[in-house]
Scaffold this active site. Structure first.
Site, PDB file in Angstrom:
ATOM      1  CB  ALA A   1     -30.577  27.803  74.855  1.00 18.96           C
ATOM      2  CD  GLU A   2     -35.208  27.784  78.544  1.00 18.19           C
ATOM      3  OE1 GLU A   2     -34.807  26.941  79.358  1.00 18.19           O
ATOM      4  OE2 GLU A   2     -35.599  28.909  78.886  1.00 18.19           O
TER       5      GLU A   2
END
Length: 205
Positions: free
Chosen positions: A104-105
């Protein structure tokens, strides 16, 4: 047929041959286009409590794909698998949660840099890295160590509540404490839902 009637018919035909706006002026009425019937209001189905409409659309989109396709063997996750497992196991954090957070990051890009200065796989701020004892967050393994140590501290703070810890990772622990839960920030809520979706996908793979 009388002269007056013939003249009236000729005049009417001439007026009708004019553009619509001119006809209205000569005949003394205002033409209005027929209006469609008003649309019935459609009551939206509220998404689950944690999800905004945008979150819900995103989850539906992802859920339509096969987990195997999302986590295909060619995914860059494989490059860091051993490293993630080693660091996560050492700090007693789920490797699947760490993978989900990294996806996600940064989508496993060790060179990712955010507009706010967060860097690397786990998008760690330099000051956060120093706080958890890491001096070189540009190095992929050091970055993972910094991110996992910080995540572990948040899990401890919020009694292993993963959604609260993730919200704190994104928006800071102070905001989670202020609201007594996941803050009402769209970016944070989308982030939490995204990580949790990836997390469950990794657990099932």
């Amino acid at each position: 047929m009388g002269f007056k009637r013939v003249f009236s018919n000729i005049l009417l035909a001439a007026i009708l041959a004019l553009p619509l706006a001119a006809q209205e002026t000569r005949l003394g009425f205002k033409h209005t286009e027929p209006q469609p019937p008003p649309k019935k209001a459609v009551k939206a189905i509220p998404p689950p409590s944690l999800l905004s409409t945008e979150d819900y659309s995103f989850i539906i989109e992802l859920a339509s794909r096969k987990a195997a396709r999302i986590l295909a063997p060619t995914s860059p996750v494989n490059q860091f698998d051993a490293m993630i497992k080693q660091v996560a196991d050492k700090h007693k954090v789920s490797p699947a949660l760490v993978k989900a957070l990294i996806q996600a990051e940064s989508n496993f890009n060790p060179h990712a840099v955010s507009p706010f200065g967060a860097i690397g796989l786990m998008q760690v701020l330099p000051e956060t890295a120093r706080t958890v004892g890491v001096n070189d967050p540009l190095d992929p393994k050091s970055n993972i160590i910094a991110g996992v140590r910080y995540l572990k501290s948040l899990l401890d703070m919020f009694e292993d509540d993963e959604t609260m810890a993730l919200a704190a990772y994104n928006s800071g622990p102070a905001s989670v404490l202020k609201f007594g839960g996941i803050p009402p920030y769209p970016q944070t809520r989308i982030f939490v839902n995204r990580v949790m979706f990836y997390y469950h996908s990794y657990l099932e793979s």
